[in-house]
Design a protein around this motif. Sequence first.
Motif, PDB file in Angstrom:
ATOM      1  N   MET A  75      30.739  15.959 -25.951  1.00 25.79           N
ATOM      2  CA  MET A  75      31.536  16.920 -27.228  1.00 25.79           C
ATOM      3  C   MET A  75      30.788  16.599 -28.579  1.00 25.79           C
ATOM      4  O   MET A  75      30.507  17.472 -29.207  1.00 25.79           O
ATOM      5  N   ARG A  78      27.449  18.201 -28.510  1.00 22.11           N
ATOM      6  CA  ARG A  78      27.400  19.739 -28.869  1.00 22.11           C
ATOM      7  C   ARG A  78      27.800  20.093 -30.254  1.00 22.11           C
ATOM      8  O   ARG A  78      27.291  21.119 -30.653  1.00 22.11           O
ATOM      9  N   VAL A  79      28.710  19.377 -30.932  1.00 23.76           N
ATOM     10  CA  VAL A  79      29.152  19.430 -32.296  1.00 23.76           C
ATOM     11  C   VAL A  79      27.521  19.265 -33.166  1.00 23.76           C
ATOM     12  O   VAL A  79      27.323  19.949 -34.204  1.00 23.76           O
ATOM     13  N   ARG A  82      25.425  22.333 -32.794  1.00 23.05           N
ATOM     14  CA  ARG A  82      25.733  23.384 -33.415  1.00 23.05           C
ATOM     15  C   ARG A  82      25.479  23.195 -34.912  1.00 23.05           C
ATOM     16  O   ARG A  82      25.016  24.114 -35.668  1.00 23.05           O
ATOM     17  N   MET A  91      35.352  22.812 -33.131  1.00 24.05           N
ATOM     18  CA  MET A  91      35.539  21.471 -32.328  1.00 24.05           C
ATOM     19  C   MET A  91      36.400  21.484 -31.059  1.00 24.05           C
ATOM     20  O   MET A  91      36.328  20.820 -30.062  1.00 24.05           O
ATOM     21  N   ASP A  94      34.472  23.337 -28.584  1.00 22.97           N
ATOM     22  CA  ASP A  94      33.637  22.137 -28.214  1.00 22.97           C
ATOM     23  C   ASP A  94      34.260  21.096 -26.938  1.00 22.97           C
ATOM     24  O   ASP A  94      33.710  20.864 -25.897  1.00 22.97           O
ATOM     25  N   THR A 105      27.856  22.698 -19.959  1.00 20.30           N
ATOM     26  CA  THR A 105      27.759  22.524 -21.440  1.00 20.30           C
ATOM     27  C   THR A 105      26.293  21.996 -21.663  1.00 20.30           C
ATOM     28  O   THR A 105      25.556  22.183 -22.570  1.00 20.30           O
TER      29      THR A 105
END
Length: 128
Positions: A75, A78-79, A82, A91, A94, A105
Motif C-alpha cells: 500500500m 502504491r501511494v 502515485r 488511499m 490503494d 498491484t
Amino acid sequence: MMTSKMVIHQPQPVMEAQDSDEWVSGICDCFDDVPECCFAFWCCPCFACKTTKDYGQCLCLPLLDMFGFIPAVTMSMRVSMRQRYGIKGNMCKDCLFATCCNSCTWCQMSKEMKRRNIQVVLVGAKNT
C-alpha cells in the motif's frame, strides 16, 4: 569598509513532468506484459522485492507484508508511486487493491515504472 558576498548556485535535480495523471495500465491489464504478470502471480514475494529495489527502496521491504492482514508495504509503495508520478487516486483504493489484488498491484506498479522511466537530469552539470 566594503564587504562582498559570494553566491554559489549548485545544480538541482529536475524531473520531467508527465502529461497523464492516470495509471498507464489498469489493475487487471495482465496481457500488456504476460511474462511479467506470470512472474508476479507465481512468485509475488520475489517480484515485489525486485520491483521495490528497482524503485530505489530496500530489497527485502515487501517481505514485511507477510506479518499482517493489510499489506502495508504494498500500500505505501502504491501511494508513493502515485505521488511521485502525479497519479490521481486515494488511499482507500490503494488499500483495497493492495489487500485484494496484491500480485496485480505489484505488476501495475512495475509497468508504471517502466513506461514513465523519469530520469533525474542535473541542469548545468558538466559531463566528465
